[in-house]
Design an enzyme around this catalytic site. Sequence first.
Site, short mmCIF file in Angstrom:
data_model
loop_
_atom_site.label_atom_id
_atom_site.label_comp_id
_atom_site.label_asym_id
_atom_site.label_seq_id
_atom_site.Cartn_x
_atom_site.Cartn_y
_atom_site.Cartn_z
CG ASP A 120 -0.76 1.92 7.08
OD1 ASP A 120 -1.22 0.84 7.43
OD2 ASP A 120 -1.91 2.71 7.00
NE ARG B 181 -3.70 5.50 1.01
CZ ARG B 181 -3.72 5.36 -0.45
NH1 ARG B 181 -3.67 6.25 -1.25
NH2 ARG B 181 -3.70 3.98 -0.88
CG ASN B 182 -0.07 4.40 3.86
OD1 ASN B 182 -0.66 4.98 4.59
ND2 ASN B 182 -0.50 3.35 2.85
CG ASP C 31 -1.97 0.98 1.08
OD1 ASP C 31 -2.33 1.58 0.15
OD2 ASP C 31 -2.99 1.15 2.13
#
Length: 299
Positions: free
Chosen positions: A176, A162-163, A158
Amino acid sequence: ASRPFAQPYRQEYEIPNWQFQIDNDNILGSGAFSVVKKGLAKGKEVAVKTVKPGADKSYLKALLSEIKILIYLGKHDNLIALVGACTSDLRKGIACVFVEFCELGDLLHYLQKYRESFLRGSSEDSLDDFSANTLHRWAIEISSGMAYLTEKKVIHGDLAARNILLNRNRTAKITDFGLSRQLYSYTMYMKQNQEPLPWRWMAIESLSDLKFSPQSDIWAFGVTIWEIYSLGQVPFPAMNWDVDFVQSLQDGLRMPCPDMAPNELYTTIMMACWRNDPESRPSFEALGNILMTRYKLAQ
Ligand code: ADE
């Protein structure tokens, strides 16, 4: 350590209840099943990730597996550092993982905030020292963290802006690992997860056959640096999720060069990460070398 995730959780990481505090009013982020709050553990500022009350047991398991992955990975400058965990209330369905606090929050919001002030022409924030150099540095840092992950045979699953978190020095930290899987060999694995899929970041073979591999992380890296050089735009902004999307990718649909990227970086890095054939995509090591030799300017 051929099967690190099969090994028991190591008690040396356990932080007893009296050694931490959670600031319940300071929510840093939240997902479908987890919430991240600000806290203090062993006298350090931390981010505390917990499973939401009432969430399915499988989410607690996912959090425990994330703790084990972080323990197995150990320290790297571009991965979020584990501070510890609290698993003593596991029977009540409670577990917490404590990671280093990253003051500047996630990269996506940071880019978007910068874009707004940039477009307004204002000189607030640290605009003066926010240049193409900073964007290149993040690309290099993320490729370095990902090369380390590949070396440890862990796939992220992922990777996205955003991570990525930024500490006070604006160093990029990959976070994450909720979807991460450790690969005992470079064989593909099938994803059995009911979360909404991050389809805008997913490789062709992940979308069509749910195949995840180090090569699908490379694809996501291409999308992540596209986010960086577009200052936080949504990938494939005009698209909605439907089956035709996969066909379009197969037919050669790719995102155009983002505004802030040198055209050569777009063709040699991004487009190479998005090759149809997973095996023909470059490695993180190769990508890092290209970025460092061509784009690392004097700091
Ligand atoms: N949001 C999620 N994790 C975080 C962290 N470690 N630091 C700051 N904000 C966060």
